[in-house]
Design a protein around this motif. Structure first.
Motif, PDB file in Angstrom:
ATOM      1  N   ALA A 232       3.319 -57.988  17.950  1.00 36.01           N
ATOM      2  CA  ALA A 232       3.722 -57.907  16.547  1.00 36.01           C
ATOM      3  C   ALA A 232       4.835 -58.909  16.286  1.00 36.01           C
ATOM      4  CB  ALA A 232       4.199 -56.497  16.215  1.00 36.01           C
ATOM      5  N   THR A 233       4.967 -59.282  15.028  1.00 37.28           N
ATOM      6  CA  THR A 233       6.066 -60.142  14.601  1.00 37.28           C
ATOM      7  C   THR A 233       6.417 -59.810  13.161  1.00 37.28           C
ATOM      8  OG1 THR A 233       6.879 -62.425  14.522  1.00 37.28           O
ATOM      9  CG2 THR A 233       4.615 -62.063  13.784  1.00 37.28           C
ATOM     10  N   GLY A 234       7.644 -60.107  12.775  1.00 32.91           N
ATOM     11  CA  GLY A 234       8.069 -59.859  11.405  1.00 32.91           C
ATOM     12  C   GLY A 234       8.245 -58.384  11.117  1.00 32.91           C
ATOM     13  N   ALA A 235       8.142 -58.031   9.856  1.00 32.60           N
ATOM     14  CA  ALA A 235       8.359 -56.660   9.407  1.00 32.60           C
ATOM     15  C   ALA A 235       7.096 -55.816   9.572  1.00 32.60           C
ATOM     16  CB  ALA A 235       8.791 -56.663   7.946  1.00 32.60           C
ATOM     17  N   SER A 236       7.312 -54.526   9.802  1.00 29.44           N
ATOM     18  CA  SER A 236       6.208 -53.567   9.848  1.00 29.44           C
ATOM     19  C   SER A 236       6.067 -52.914   8.470  1.00 29.44           C
ATOM     20  CB  SER A 236       6.494 -52.489  10.892  1.00 29.44           C
ATOM     21  OG  SER A 236       7.610 -51.708  10.494  1.00 29.44           O
ATOM     22  N   GLU A 237       4.972 -52.225   8.257  1.00 29.83           N
ATOM     23  CA  GLU A 237       4.790 -51.502   6.992  1.00 29.83           C
ATOM     24  C   GLU A 237       5.899 -50.479   6.796  1.00 29.83           C
ATOM     25  OE1 GLU A 237       0.888 -50.345   5.269  1.00 29.83           O
ATOM     26  OE2 GLU A 237       0.182 -50.808   7.295  1.00 29.83           O
ATOM     27  N   LYS A 238       6.272 -49.801   7.860  1.00 29.12           N
ATOM     28  CA  LYS A 238       7.317 -48.784   7.796  1.00 29.12           C
ATOM     29  C   LYS A 238       8.636 -49.390   7.296  1.00 29.12           C
ATOM     30  CE  LYS A 238       9.426 -45.239  10.726  1.00 29.12           C
ATOM     31  NZ  LYS A 238       9.425 -44.651  12.070  1.00 29.12           N
TER      32      LYS A 238
ATOM     33  N   ARG B 212      10.535 -48.682   3.730  1.00 26.25           N
ATOM     34  CA  ARG B 212      11.913 -48.179   3.775  1.00 26.25           C
ATOM     35  C   ARG B 212      12.829 -48.977   2.843  1.00 26.25           C
ATOM     36  NH1 ARG B 212      13.780 -48.780   9.271  1.00 26.25           N
ATOM     37  NH2 ARG B 212      12.541 -46.932   9.705  1.00 26.25           N
ATOM     38  N   TYR B 213      12.647 -50.286   2.793  1.00 25.80           N
ATOM     39  CA  TYR B 213      13.513 -51.142   1.982  1.00 25.80           C
ATOM     40  C   TYR B 213      12.932 -51.449   0.599  1.00 25.80           C
ATOM     41  CZ  TYR B 213      16.388 -51.678   6.094  1.00 25.80           C
ATOM     42  OH  TYR B 213      17.202 -51.422   7.172  1.00 25.80           O
ATOM     43  N   GLY B 214      11.807 -50.843   0.276  1.00 20.28           N
ATOM     44  CA  GLY B 214      11.219 -51.026  -1.049  1.00 20.28           C
ATOM     45  C   GLY B 214      10.711 -52.428  -1.322  1.00 20.28           C
ATOM     46  N   ILE B 215      10.321 -53.130  -0.275  1.00 23.21           N
ATOM     47  CA  ILE B 215       9.809 -54.499  -0.425  1.00 23.21           C
ATOM     48  C   ILE B 215       8.320 -54.428  -0.741  1.00 23.21           C
ATOM     49  CG2 ILE B 215       9.444 -56.703   0.750  1.00 23.21           C
ATOM     50  CD1 ILE B 215      11.931 -55.974   2.484  1.00 23.21           C
ATOM     51  N   PRO B 216       7.878 -55.049  -1.843  1.00 22.09           N
ATOM     52  CA  PRO B 216       6.449 -55.005  -2.177  1.00 22.09           C
ATOM     53  C   PRO B 216       5.634 -55.798  -1.151  1.00 22.09           C
ATOM     54  CG  PRO B 216       7.594 -56.492  -3.666  1.00 22.09           C
ATOM     55  CD  PRO B 216       8.644 -55.833  -2.817  1.00 22.09           C
ATOM     56  N   TYR B 217       4.477 -55.259  -0.796  1.00 15.42           N
ATOM     57  CA  TYR B 217       3.617 -55.944   0.166  1.00 15.42           C
ATOM     58  C   TYR B 217       2.175 -55.537  -0.031  1.00 15.42           C
ATOM     59  CZ  TYR B 217       3.177 -51.617   2.835  1.00 15.42           C
ATOM     60  OH  TYR B 217       2.879 -50.333   3.222  1.00 15.42           O
TER      61      TYR B 217
ATOM     62  N   LEU C 293      -2.280 -58.433   8.727  1.00 13.52           N
ATOM     63  CA  LEU C 293      -1.305 -59.374   8.186  1.00 13.52           C
ATOM     64  C   LEU C 293      -0.686 -58.759   6.935  1.00 13.52           C
ATOM     65  CD1 LEU C 293      -0.240 -62.352   8.499  1.00 13.52           C
ATOM     66  CD2 LEU C 293      -1.879 -62.910   6.705  1.00 13.52           C
ATOM     67  N   LEU C 294       0.647 -58.735   6.866  1.00 15.16           N
ATOM     68  CA  LEU C 294       1.381 -58.216   5.720  1.00 15.16           C
ATOM     69  C   LEU C 294       1.971 -59.382   4.937  1.00 15.16           C
ATOM     70  CD1 LEU C 294       3.289 -55.485   7.729  1.00 15.16           C
ATOM     71  CD2 LEU C 294       1.273 -55.139   6.302  1.00 15.16           C
ATOM     72  N   PHE C 295       1.839 -59.350   3.617  1.00 14.12           N
ATOM     73  CA  PHE C 295       2.330 -60.456   2.801  1.00 14.12           C
ATOM     74  C   PHE C 295       2.846 -59.949   1.460  1.00 14.12           C
ATOM     75  CE2 PHE C 295      -2.072 -59.828   1.798  1.00 14.12           C
ATOM     76  CZ  PHE C 295      -2.154 -60.003   0.423  1.00 14.12           C
ATOM     77  N   ASN C 296       3.692 -60.740   0.829  1.00 15.31           N
ATOM     78  CA  ASN C 296       4.236 -60.415  -0.476  1.00 15.31           C
ATOM     79  C   ASN C 296       3.186 -60.781  -1.532  1.00 15.31           C
ATOM     80  OD1 ASN C 296       5.562 -60.735  -3.054  1.00 15.31           O
ATOM     81  ND2 ASN C 296       7.500 -60.626  -1.943  1.00 15.31           N
ATOM     82  N   PRO C 297       2.741 -59.817  -2.353  1.00 13.77           N
ATOM     83  CA  PRO C 297       1.690 -60.116  -3.331  1.00 13.77           C
ATOM     84  C   PRO C 297       2.152 -61.022  -4.468  1.00 13.77           C
ATOM     85  CG  PRO C 297       2.503 -57.889  -3.648  1.00 13.77           C
ATOM     86  CD  PRO C 297       3.164 -58.423  -2.403  1.00 13.77           C
TER      87      PRO C 297
ATOM     88  N   GLY D 143       8.844 -69.893   6.511  1.00 15.44           N
ATOM     89  CA  GLY D 143       8.698 -69.429   5.119  1.00 15.44           C
ATOM     90  C   GLY D 143       7.360 -69.794   4.508  1.00 15.44           C
ATOM     91  N   MET D 144       6.341 -69.940   5.344  1.00 17.75           N
ATOM     92  CA  MET D 144       5.016 -70.340   4.834  1.00 17.75           C
ATOM     93  C   MET D 144       4.358 -69.224   4.044  1.00 17.75           C
ATOM     94  SD  MET D 144       3.445 -72.387   8.025  1.00 17.75           S
ATOM     95  CE  MET D 144       3.976 -74.043   8.385  1.00 17.75           C
ATOM     96  N   ARG D 145       3.425 -69.657   3.211  1.00 21.61           N
ATOM     97  CA  ARG D 145       2.649 -68.742   2.386  1.00 21.61           C
ATOM     98  C   ARG D 145       1.201 -68.812   2.769  1.00 21.61           C
ATOM     99  NH1 ARG D 145       7.041 -68.905  -0.051  1.00 21.61           N
ATOM    100  NH2 ARG D 145       7.849 -69.286  -2.028  1.00 21.61           N
TER     101      ARG D 145
END
Length: 79
Positions: free
Chosen positions: A4-10, A14-19, A43-47, A77-79
Motif C-alpha cells: 500500500a501507499t498513500g492514504a487509506s479509505e479509513k 477520518r479527515y473528511g477528505i473527498p475521494y 486506487l483512491l483519488f480526489n474526484p 502530485g500527478m493526476r
C-alpha cells in the motif's frame, strides 16, 4: 503479497477528505505469456481534481512494482 501507499479509505474518511475509488484486476504480466497471476488493485483519488491519494494491492507477484509507481505519482502530485 500485499502493498500500500498513500492514504487509506479509513484515513480519508477520518479527515473528511473527498475521494472516489476504482478497482482493477490486471495480470502481473501479459496474459498470453504462461503463468500470469491476478493482482487485485484499489486506487483512491480526489474526484474534484483527479489527484491520486492512495492505493492498495494484493497478489502473488508484481504487486510491489505497481505500488512503487503509484507512490512516485503521489509524491509528484500527478493526476
Amino acid at each position: 503479497v500485499a502493498a500500500a501507499t498513500g492514504a487509506s479509505e479509513k484515513t480519508l474518511k477520518r479527515y473528511g477528505i473527498p475521494y472516489e475509488k476504482v478497482y482493477l484486476h490486471p495480470n502481473h504480466h501479459v496474459g498470453y505469456f504462461p503463468g500470469a497471476r491476478n493482482i487485485n488493485f484499489k486506487l483512491l483519488f480526489n474526484p474534484q481534481d483527479g489527484k491520486i491519494l492512495g492505493a492498495q494491492a494484493i497478489g502473488e507477484a508484481g504487486v510491489e512494482k505497481r505500488i512503487d509507481v503509484v507512490a512516485m505519482a503521489i509524491q509528484q502530485g500527478m493526476r
